[in-house]
Design an enzyme around this catalytic site. Structure first.
Site, PDB file in Angstrom:
ATOM      1  N   ASP A 176       0.864  -1.194   0.000  1.00 42.25           N
ATOM      2  CA  ASP A 176       0.000   0.000   0.000  1.00 42.25           C
ATOM      3  C   ASP A 176       0.897   1.240   0.000  1.00 42.25           C
ATOM      4  O   ASP A 176       1.816   1.354   0.827  1.00 42.25           O
ATOM      5  CB  ASP A 176      -0.887  -0.016   1.259  1.00 42.25           C
ATOM      6  CG  ASP A 176      -1.922   1.102   1.247  1.00 42.25           C
ATOM      7  OD1 ASP A 176      -3.121   0.790   1.153  1.00 42.25           O
ATOM      8  OD2 ASP A 176      -1.519   2.286   1.360  1.00 42.25           O
ATOM      9  N   GLU A 183      -4.563   2.377  -4.421  1.00 45.28           N
ATOM     10  CA  GLU A 183      -3.094   2.391  -4.342  1.00 45.28           C
ATOM     11  C   GLU A 183      -2.617   1.139  -3.632  1.00 45.28           C
ATOM     12  O   GLU A 183      -1.642   1.154  -2.894  1.00 45.28           O
ATOM     13  CB  GLU A 183      -2.595   3.663  -3.610  1.00 45.28           C
ATOM     14  CG  GLU A 183      -3.581   4.347  -2.709  1.00 45.28           C
ATOM     15  CD  GLU A 183      -3.816   3.637  -1.367  1.00 45.28           C
ATOM     16  OE1 GLU A 183      -4.752   2.795  -1.337  1.00 45.28           O
ATOM     17  OE2 GLU A 183      -3.116   3.939  -0.386  1.00 45.28           O
TER      18      GLU A 183
HETATM   19  P1  GH3 Z   1      -1.960   5.324   4.203  1.00 40.90           P
HETATM   20  O1  GH3 Z   1      -0.557   5.717   4.269  1.00 40.90           O
HETATM   21  O2  GH3 Z   1      -2.535   5.026   5.544  1.00 40.90           O
HETATM   22  O3  GH3 Z   1      -2.194   4.225   3.244  1.00 40.90           O
HETATM   23  O4  GH3 Z   1      -2.776   6.599   3.680  1.00 40.90           O
HETATM   24  P2  GH3 Z   1      -3.298   6.890   2.222  1.00 40.90           P
HETATM   25  O5  GH3 Z   1      -3.509   8.348   2.096  1.00 40.90           O
HETATM   26  O6  GH3 Z   1      -2.403   6.282   1.238  1.00 40.90           O
HETATM   27  O7  GH3 Z   1      -4.627   6.063   2.215  1.00 40.90           O
HETATM   28  P3  GH3 Z   1      -6.094   6.528   2.078  1.00 40.90           P
HETATM   29  O8  GH3 Z   1      -6.906   5.273   2.073  1.00 40.90           O
HETATM   30  O9  GH3 Z   1      -6.442   7.557   3.119  1.00 40.90           O
HETATM   31  O10 GH3 Z   1      -6.203   7.242   0.655  1.00 40.90           O
HETATM   32  C1  GH3 Z   1      -6.058   6.541  -0.520  1.00 40.90           C
HETATM   33  C2  GH3 Z   1      -6.333   7.519  -1.634  1.00 40.90           C
HETATM   34  O11 GH3 Z   1      -6.151   6.899  -2.912  1.00 40.90           O
HETATM   35  C3  GH3 Z   1      -7.750   8.031  -1.644  1.00 40.90           C
HETATM   36  C4  GH3 Z   1      -8.230   7.898  -3.074  1.00 40.90           C
HETATM   37  O12 GH3 Z   1      -8.794   9.076  -3.562  1.00 40.90           O
HETATM   38  C5  GH3 Z   1      -6.960   7.604  -3.837  1.00 40.90           C
HETATM   39  N1  GH3 Z   1      -7.171   6.808  -5.031  1.00 40.90           N
HETATM   40  C6  GH3 Z   1      -7.802   5.611  -5.146  1.00 40.90           C
HETATM   41  N2  GH3 Z   1      -7.768   5.181  -6.402  1.00 40.90           N
HETATM   42  C7  GH3 Z   1      -7.109   6.099  -7.141  1.00 40.90           C
HETATM   43  C8  GH3 Z   1      -6.754   6.231  -8.521  1.00 40.90           C
HETATM   44  O13 GH3 Z   1      -7.029   5.361  -9.364  1.00 40.90           O
HETATM   45  N3  GH3 Z   1      -6.056   7.323  -8.890  1.00 40.90           N
HETATM   46  C9  GH3 Z   1      -5.723   8.302  -7.995  1.00 40.90           C
HETATM   47  N4  GH3 Z   1      -5.036   9.345  -8.429  1.00 40.90           N
HETATM   48  N5  GH3 Z   1      -6.064   8.227  -6.687  1.00 40.90           N
HETATM   49  C10 GH3 Z   1      -6.731   7.154  -6.268  1.00 40.90           C
HETATM   50 MG    MG Z   2      -2.182   4.152   1.209  1.00 41.99          MG
HETATM   51 MG    MG Z   3      -5.014   1.863   0.905  1.00 39.50          MG
END
Ligand code: GH3
Ligand code: MG
Ligand code: MG
Length: 261
Positions: free
Chosen positions: A127, A170
């Site tokens: 992650d 991610e």
């Molecule tokens: P942590 O270190 O605890 O993993 O924090 P984080 O910010 O990485 O995790 P969090 O779950 O808070 O946020 C993940 C973000 O990933 C939120 C979402 O908008 C973004 N995301 C999900 N799929 C995609 C994508 O396909 N493209 C982009 N640019 N962002 C994405």
């Molecule tokens: Mg993350």
């Molecule tokens: Mg995550």
């Protein structure tokens, strides 16, 4: 094709004359005429008919060969396109890694294979750290570009027998057939180090001063005894990695088997 039509039209008169004469000859035979029906045609007419026959035969043979070649060509194209579509249906469009559906299928298959051949199998759950922050700071398209670049780093690091998948936003999972927990940890460390050392755009704006990732590693059968448990035990280990500061790898605990009494 035009030539064929031309030939047919050109000789159509000769053909109908042939049938007229043939009918007449047959009538004579039925009436007891013993002379050979070919006597009803002169040499020129027979030459024309023979010419027509051989030209039509040649055209038919050529057309049949052309048709067979076209068929073979089409079959090849359909096979190729089907293969391309099959490949697309199991890939994640952004990174080119395998998608979630393929991950679920392959994990079951690989665990079954491990059971059959009594082999270990490792799973690395990755992650990206603080990815929401990366999106918020640099915009969603930049976040997508980062995911793409991260996917490329994974591809560069793994062997062809290793199955790398993007299972959501991610989050990535890597299935390592025929690999024990030690081997899984070694590969995880390579990816962690490569990520930490890569100059991703605007990495310095991340809370840890660079783009990093955290990982949990599990292994069949020592830390999990079913595919579902393999994922959940890697996920729990990943949670520990996040809780203890990120940019690190945690190995899932070995399960204690109940002793036979
Ligand atoms: P942590 O270190 O605890 O993993 O924090 P984080 O910010 O990485 O995790 P969090 O779950 O808070 O946020 C993940 C973000 O990933 C939120 C979402 O908008 C973004 N995301 C999900 N799929 C995609 C994508 O396909 N493209 C982009 N640019 N962002 C994405
Ligand atoms: Mg993350
Ligand atoms: Mg995550």
């Amino acid at each position: 094709m035009t030539t064929l039509v031309g030939v047919v039209i050109f000789y159509s008169k000769a053909i109908s004359a042939f049938f007229r004469r043939a009918r007449y000859a047959w009538k004579l035979v039925k009436q007891g005429e013993t002379a050979s029906p070919t006597q009803s045609f002169n040499q020129d007419q027979l030459a024309i008919l023979s010419d027509v026959y051989s030209q039509l035969r040649d055209h038919l043979i050529t057309s049949q060969k052309e048709l067979e070649a076209t068929n073979r060509d089409l079959e090849e194209k359909v096979k190729l396109r089907t293969k391309e579509l099959e490949e697309l249906s199991i890939r994640d469009a952004l990174t080119g890694l395998y998608n979630r559906r393929h991950f679920d299928e392959r994990l079951k298959e690989e665990v079954s294979r491990s059971i059959r051949h009594k082999l270990n199998l490792s799973l690395i759950y990755i992650d990206l750290d603080n990815f929401k922050n990366y999106n918020d700071t640099n915009g969603h398209p930049a976040g997508d570009a980062l995911l793409e670049q991260f996917g490329e780093s994974i591809k560069k690091t793994i062997r062809t027998s290793t199955i790398a998948c993007r299972i959501g936003g991610e989050e990535f999972c890597i299935i390592c057939p025929h690999t024990d927990i030690k081997g899984g940890m070694v590969l995880a460390e390579k990816i962690r180090k490569l990520t930490e050392d890569t100059e991703f755009p605007n990495g310095e704006k991340q809370p840890l001063g660079r783009v990093t990732c955290s990982m949990g590693v599990s292994e069949f059968p020592s830390t999990a005894d079913a595919p579902e448990n393999l994922v959940s035990s890697a996920d729990s280990a990943l949670y520990q990695a996040k809780k203890t500061g990120r940019n690190r790898i945690v190995s899932a605990p070995v399960i204690q088997k109940a002793k036979a009494s």
